[in-house]
Design an enzyme around this catalytic site. Structure first.
Site, mmCIF file in Angstrom:
data_model
loop_
_atom_site.group_PDB
_atom_site.id
_atom_site.type_symbol
_atom_site.label_atom_id
_atom_site.label_comp_id
_atom_site.label_asym_id
_atom_site.label_seq_id
_atom_site.Cartn_x
_atom_site.Cartn_y
_atom_site.Cartn_z
ATOM 1 N N GLY A 1 0.847 -1.206 0.000
ATOM 2 C CA GLY A 1 0.000 0.000 0.000
ATOM 3 C C GLY A 1 0.871 1.240 0.000
ATOM 4 N N ARG B 1 1.115 -5.239 -4.953
ATOM 5 C CA ARG B 1 1.325 -6.374 -4.049
ATOM 6 C C ARG B 1 1.498 -7.574 -4.971
ATOM 7 N NH1 ARG B 1 -2.901 -3.591 -0.640
ATOM 8 N NH2 ARG B 1 -1.756 -2.920 1.188
ATOM 9 N N ASP C 1 5.331 -4.674 6.116
ATOM 10 C CA ASP C 1 5.876 -5.962 6.568
ATOM 11 C C ASP C 1 5.810 -7.058 5.490
ATOM 12 O OD1 ASP C 1 3.156 -6.086 6.775
ATOM 13 O OD2 ASP C 1 3.116 -6.996 8.769
ATOM 14 N N THR D 1 4.307 2.815 5.342
ATOM 15 C CA THR D 1 2.900 2.419 5.484
ATOM 16 C C THR D 1 2.235 3.407 6.424
ATOM 17 O OG1 THR D 1 1.388 0.825 6.500
ATOM 18 C CG2 THR D 1 3.654 0.688 7.213
ATOM 19 N N ASP E 1 -0.023 2.668 8.461
ATOM 20 C CA ASP E 1 -0.547 1.967 9.640
ATOM 21 C C ASP E 1 0.329 2.047 10.897
ATOM 22 O OD1 ASP E 1 -2.641 1.263 8.076
ATOM 23 O OD2 ASP E 1 -2.172 -0.863 7.936
ATOM 24 N N ASP F 1 2.576 0.021 11.870
ATOM 25 C CA ASP F 1 2.531 -1.289 12.540
ATOM 26 C C ASP F 1 3.827 -2.080 12.346
ATOM 27 O OD1 ASP F 1 2.202 -1.657 9.849
ATOM 28 O OD2 ASP F 1 0.572 -3.105 10.008
ATOM 29 N N ARG G 1 -17.447 16.559 12.740
ATOM 30 C CA ARG G 1 -17.972 17.070 14.015
ATOM 31 C C ARG G 1 -18.893 18.279 13.797
ATOM 32 N NH1 ARG G 1 -17.212 16.399 19.106
ATOM 33 N NH2 ARG G 1 -15.374 15.084 19.001
ATOM 34 N N ARG H 1 -26.099 14.440 16.187
ATOM 35 C CA ARG H 1 -25.957 13.063 15.721
ATOM 36 C C ARG H 1 -24.779 12.349 16.368
ATOM 37 N NH1 ARG H 1 -27.224 14.113 9.328
ATOM 38 N NH2 ARG H 1 -29.409 13.521 9.456
ATOM 39 N N ARG I 1 -5.655 -2.169 9.361
ATOM 40 C CA ARG I 1 -6.158 -3.538 9.213
ATOM 41 C C ARG I 1 -5.946 -4.346 10.482
ATOM 42 N NH1 ARG I 1 -4.030 -5.373 3.773
ATOM 43 N NH2 ARG I 1 -2.188 -4.654 4.850
ATOM 44 N N LYS J 1 -23.882 15.843 26.634
ATOM 45 C CA LYS J 1 -23.386 15.885 25.250
ATOM 46 C C LYS J 1 -24.551 15.666 24.283
ATOM 47 C CE LYS J 1 -18.695 14.466 26.221
ATOM 48 N NZ LYS J 1 -17.590 13.579 25.980
ATOM 49 N N GLN K 1 -7.158 8.470 3.036
ATOM 50 C CA GLN K 1 -6.156 8.544 4.113
ATOM 51 C C GLN K 1 -4.746 8.253 3.611
ATOM 52 O OE1 GLN K 1 -7.923 6.446 7.856
ATOM 53 N NE2 GLN K 1 -9.110 5.800 6.109
ATOM 54 N N ARG K 2 -4.646 7.614 2.450
ATOM 55 C CA ARG K 2 -3.313 7.255 1.946
ATOM 56 C C ARG K 2 -2.723 8.315 1.013
ATOM 57 N NH1 ARG K 2 -3.746 1.043 1.115
ATOM 58 N NH2 ARG K 2 -3.460 1.460 -1.080
HETATM 59 O O1 F6P Z 1 -1.468 -1.364 4.635
HETATM 60 C C1 F6P Z 1 -2.057 -0.128 4.705
HETATM 61 C C2 F6P Z 1 -3.522 -0.169 4.449
HETATM 62 O O2 F6P Z 1 -3.878 1.159 4.266
HETATM 63 C C3 F6P Z 1 -4.405 -0.832 5.525
HETATM 64 O O3 F6P Z 1 -4.674 -0.029 6.623
HETATM 65 C C4 F6P Z 1 -5.626 -1.162 4.736
HETATM 66 O O4 F6P Z 1 -6.347 -2.206 5.330
HETATM 67 C C5 F6P Z 1 -5.061 -1.597 3.432
HETATM 68 O O5 F6P Z 1 -3.861 -0.870 3.262
HETATM 69 C C6 F6P Z 1 -5.949 -1.377 2.238
HETATM 70 O O6 F6P Z 1 -5.321 -1.898 1.123
HETATM 71 P P1 F6P Z 1 -5.834 -1.881 -0.375
HETATM 72 O O7 F6P Z 1 -5.173 -0.718 -1.033
HETATM 73 O O8 F6P Z 1 -5.388 -3.153 -0.949
HETATM 74 O O9 F6P Z 1 -7.320 -1.718 -0.352
#
Ligand code: F6P
Length: 328
Positions: A15, A76, A107, A130, A132, A134, A159, A167, A176, A218, A260-261
């Protein structure tokens, strides 16, 4: 004596994450600084297997430090998991006189690099990329900081509408297997609850906690949920459960997903990428192999790849407690 290195290759795998381009730039420019050649393989291990690469010099990485994604593309690779695939990859490296490989990825990518080294004795060095966070052996992976800022910006916006309509929002963030993004952005975004895979809150305790928040005055609430959280089957099941077991809240779900990426890397990620690229190339030049570069106590350090892959990253328990106190 380690073999004299005259040419290195770099690739991005898995990713993508903001800061990968800044890391490619750093690897290429460190090679140029030390008068060694550099080539970049496209689409991670896929390009390595197909021999799809380009020569890279200092000027070929101009104007990319501020760009999200990766100019080398990413993938991948299933084929690299086979011995046959790795053999083809090795042949391309040998044919092109490459003496070492820098792998920017997570990883899964490092596992591939380690097996590749064990089979062919080929020098490899990892840069953790990454969102994440992790990976063991670094306090920060490349892209984590940028993703945090992206998510916090989204939470702030949600918010606004949550409080206008009284809500309750469940916001799903990436991760993940790890709750680092959820935990940090939940605290920074003032979430009432944070659900992460490392801690099982349980549906009933979640409802109790949200009821307490309501009683304390709240009128709207945010719950940040890591993608890998195990409390419900998924975030929509969570919403249904809360809908059925809580009176009077209008519940909505927002899945932030792949946004987010993306985006320009933060200052922190650009600096980190630049430092990691220098350390990765210079470590290979010193004859080191099978390591990952990482940030530990503000310093660039090396961690053996097998430890980086297998080591468990720990969730910050102090942050978990801070989050509990802040949601009082
Ligand atoms: O490994 C990073 C990540 O953003 C994970 O948090 C997420 O589950 C995954 O990649 C999503 O991957 P893909 O691009 O294959 O949907």
């Amino acid at each position: 004596m380690p073999k004299l290195i005259k040419k290195l290759a770099v690739l991005t795998s898995g990713g993508d994450s903001p800061g990968m381009n800044a890391a490619i730039r750093s690897v290429v420019r460190t090679c140029a600084y030390h008068n060694i050649k550099c080539i970049g393989f496209y689409r991670g291990y896929e390009g390595l297997i197909e021999g799809d690469f380009k020569e890279m010099d200092a000027r070929s990485v101009r104007g990319i430090i501020n760009k999200g994604g990766t100019i080398l593309k990413s993938a991948r690779s299933k084929e690299f998991r086979t011995k046959e695939g790795r053999k083809k990859a090795h042949e391309h490296l040998v044919k092109n006189d490459v003496d070492g490989l820098v792998v920017i990825g997570g990883d899964g990518s490092f596992t591939g690099a380690l097996i590749f080294n064990q089979e062919f004795g080929f020098p490899v060095m990892g840069i953790p990329g990454t969102i994440d966070n992790d990976i063991f052996g670094t306090s920060n992976t490349l892209g984590f900081d940028t993703a945090l800022n992206t998510v916090v910006d989204a939470i702030d916006k949600i918010r606004d509408t949550a409080s206008s309509h009284n809500r309750l929002f469940f916001i799903e963030v990436m991760g993940r297997d790890a709750g680092h993004i959820a935990l940090n952005t939940g605290v920074a975004g003032g979430a009432e609850e944070i659900l992460i895979p490392e801690e099982d809150l349980g549906m009933d305790r979640l409802v109790d906690s949200l009821n307490r928040s309501r009683k304390s005055g709240k009128t709207s609430s945010i719950v940040v949920v890591a993608e890998g959280d195990k409390i419900g089957k998924n975030i929509f099941e969570l919403k249904d459960y809360v809908d059925q077991n809580m009176e009077g809240y209008d519940v909505r779900v927002s899945v932030l997903g792949h946004m987010q990426r993306g985006g320009p890397p933060s200052c922190f990620d650009r600096v980190l990428a630049s430092r990691m690229g220098v350390k990765a190339v210079e470590s290979l030049l010193e004859g080191k192999t099978n390591f990952m570069v990482g940030l530990l106590n503000s310093k660039m350090e090396l961690t053996p790849l097998d430890k980086a892959i297998k080591g468990k990253t720990k969730i910050n328990l102090e942050l978990l407690r801070v989050s509990d106190i802040m949601s009082t």
